[in-house]
Design an enzyme around this catalytic site. Structure first.
Site, PDB file in Angstrom:
ATOM      1  CG  ASP A 185      -7.111   2.369  -3.065  1.00  0.00           C
ATOM      2  OD1 ASP A 185      -7.494   2.915  -2.012  1.00  0.00           O
ATOM      3  OD2 ASP A 185      -5.964   2.510  -3.516  1.00  0.00           O
ATOM      4  CD  GLU A 186      -3.488  -0.298  -4.282  1.00  0.00           C
ATOM      5  OE1 GLU A 186      -2.822  -0.482  -5.328  1.00  0.00           O
ATOM      6  OE2 GLU A 186      -3.123   0.492  -3.375  1.00  0.00           O
ATOM      7  CB  VAL A 187      -9.325  -3.968   0.964  1.00  0.00           C
ATOM      8  CG1 VAL A 187      -9.503  -4.571   2.351  1.00  0.00           C
ATOM      9  CG2 VAL A 187      -9.912  -2.563   0.910  1.00  0.00           C
TER      10      VAL A 187
END
Length: 530
Positions: free
Chosen positions: A323-325
């Protein structure tokens, strides 16, 4: 006006006597004589007789084929201890319940997600001994919890009832985060105790993240030595094995998460060239962001670390995050952009897909099931058919609809972030969620919804408040994942949840009150480690 537990109980008896059989699929009335959370699938009130408990003579006995089993022995010891804390009350004219006998048909079945947890519990008006039969040891764990909850702490009696029970969903998880705030092993064990009281079966251990790397890896000790807050805030292999064993005794599988390629700042303190260099726009405004996918040596590190982790955690499951790269960090690194051009990688979605494909090749070699956060699906990455998508963002029913129509299994967490602070009877909003509320989904597609997970992220949560913030709110999620879809009456649940909360307090779990006034027969009075 406040009703005492005794008065309320008598009222419930009068209501229930006209009901006889309570089948979950038929729904519930205003209240129910069975104050059990999660509510069982089927229960038959065989008589109005109520047998009393004498803690001094009460014993749990097991059939010969399970007497030496670790899980059964631990569970028996635990519940005998719970009952031993009660004082004998006036004996019932219907007789005394002297014990419960345990029978397991398949005693060697290992713990896994989807293992048979069904059980049949019988408390007969004609026998001084209750019986509990299950297909596996883990049905015994669930059934003894139901047996405990049937005990009325005010008058010291059990109802006459036969219960047949099993979970609705195979995956019923709870997430803890030990990177943002370290949780001592004893605190994790207390969380496990509370989860078992609500029949959860998965502890999702988000063990490392940007702030700290508390896992002490035998192959990469420098990760903890440089990435943990300090060496007093690490989990050794011995610590991890202790948690896994303790969780197994409670019928709970531990699923570790090593989130990549983002959320890895703590890794970079020990691994040179591991993270992407992007001055001023990295994690927390620093100079480094996610893992650098262009460095081939990084995949060797990941392979060795994940092989170690998968051998340490026996359940056959890994959570890989994803997530949230932050693509802006990758974009700011000129060497990485030049490498992408050489490789024919045109977009940063494609770069992430390149990384994930190599990571999943590693995981497939480990012969383990794996879970990823929903961005892996949302960003259109090339993923394998056996990927399990963990949905955590808004409009979850839309996302899950897309996921199951694409043929992937999925887990729901979006509406169950318990770390968000709220007030009053907030459990009702968690209880009102229905995981099958997916427009246009066919019955076959809904089978791909394998369950859900409540999350307790570590911002502002540590050992001082994790238990009271978790319980009994998580129990509302637990019922939604265990009980029939038609068990939805909030007034009924309020009564049962309040009693369940008191039962947790009596067992040294400081569960918060769900009512604006009231009391428990046995208030929480501190910890007594057993």
């Amino acid at each position: 006006m406040l009703f005492s537990f005794a008065v309320m109980f008598l009222l419930l008896v009068l209501i229930a006597l006209t009901a006889g059989v309570v089948v979950a699929d038929e729904g519930l009335g205003k209240f129910n004589i069975l104050p059990v959370v999660p509510f069982p699938q089927e229960a038959e009130m065989s008589s109005t007789a109520r047998r009393s408990l004498d803690p001094e003579v009460f014993r749990i006995t097991a059939s010969p084929n399970i007497q030496e089993d670790k899980v059964v022995a631990s569970t028996m010891s635990r519940y005998e201890y719970y009952f031993s804390r009660f004082e004998p009350l006036s004996p019932s004219p219907d007789g005394t319940l002297t014990g419960v006998t345990l029978t397991v048909h398949s005693p060697s079945t290992p713990l896994s997600i989807g293992v048979d947890e069904s059980y049949t519990l019988s408390i007969s008006p004609n026998s001084p001994t209750a019986s509990l039969a299950a297909e596996t040891r883990f049905g015994i764990v669930r059934g003894l919890e139901t047996f405990y909850q049937l005990y009325n702490m005010t008058d010291g009696t059990f109802p006459s009832v036969k219960i047949k029970d099993y979970p609705r969903f195979a995956y019923r998880g709870f997430l803890i985060d030990t990177s943002r705030h370290f949780l001592p092993v004893e605190s994790i064990m207390k969380v496990i105790q509370g989860l078992a009281m609500s029949k959860f079966n998965v502890l999702h251990w988000h063990i490392v993240d940007d702030p700290s790397f508390p896992y002490y890896s035998p192959n990469f000790p420098q990760l903890a030595e440089k990435g943990a807050y300090d060496m007093n805030h690490v989990y050794t292999v011995s610590d991890v094995l202790q948690v896994i064993s303790y969780a197994e005794d409670h019928g709970i599988l531990v699923v570790p998460e090593f989130d990549t390629p983002g959320h890895t700042l703590s890794w970079g303190k020990a691994l040179e060239n591991f993270l992407t260099y992007c001055p001023g726009i990295g994690t927390f405004g620093g100079d480094y962001g996610p893992i650098n996918p262009s460095v081939e040596a990084n995949y060797g590190i990941l392979q060795k670390l994940l092989a170690e982790v998968s051998s340490l955690f026996p359940g056959g499951w890994l959570h890989l995050g994803g997530d949230e790269v932050p693509f802006n960090c990758w974009q700011a690194n000129k060497d990485l952009v030049a490498w992408m051009k050489q490789q024919g990688i045109k977009t940063f979605n494609d770069l992430e897909s390149y990384y994930e494909e190599k990571l999943l090749d590693i995981v497939h070699g480990l012969n383990t099931s794996y879970v990823v956060w929903e961005e892996i699906f949302n960003n259109g990455l090339h993923i394998q058919p056996d990927t399990i998508i963990h949905v955590w963002k808004g409009k979850w029913n839309v996302t899950m609809g897309k996921v199951i129509k694409a043929g992937y299994q999925t887990i729901l967490s979006s509406p169950w972030y318990l770390n968000y602070i709220s007030f009053g009877d907030d459990w009702t909003k968690y209880y009102a969620v229905e995981p099958y509320n997916i427009e246009g989904a066919t019955p076959e597609e809904l089978k791909l919804v394998i369950g859900g997970e409540a999350c307790m992220w570590g911002e502002y949560v540590d050992a001082t408040n994790i238990l009271s913030r978790t319980f009994p709110r998580a129990s509302a999620v637990a019922e939604r994942l265990w009980s029939s879809q038609k068990v939805r009456d909030q007034k009924d649940m309020q009564f049962r949840l309040d009693k369940h909360r008191c039962g947790m307090c009596a067992r040294e779990i400081p569960a918060e009150s769900i009512l604006h006034r009231g009391y428990c027969p046995f208030e929480f009075d501190g910890y007594d480690w057993h």
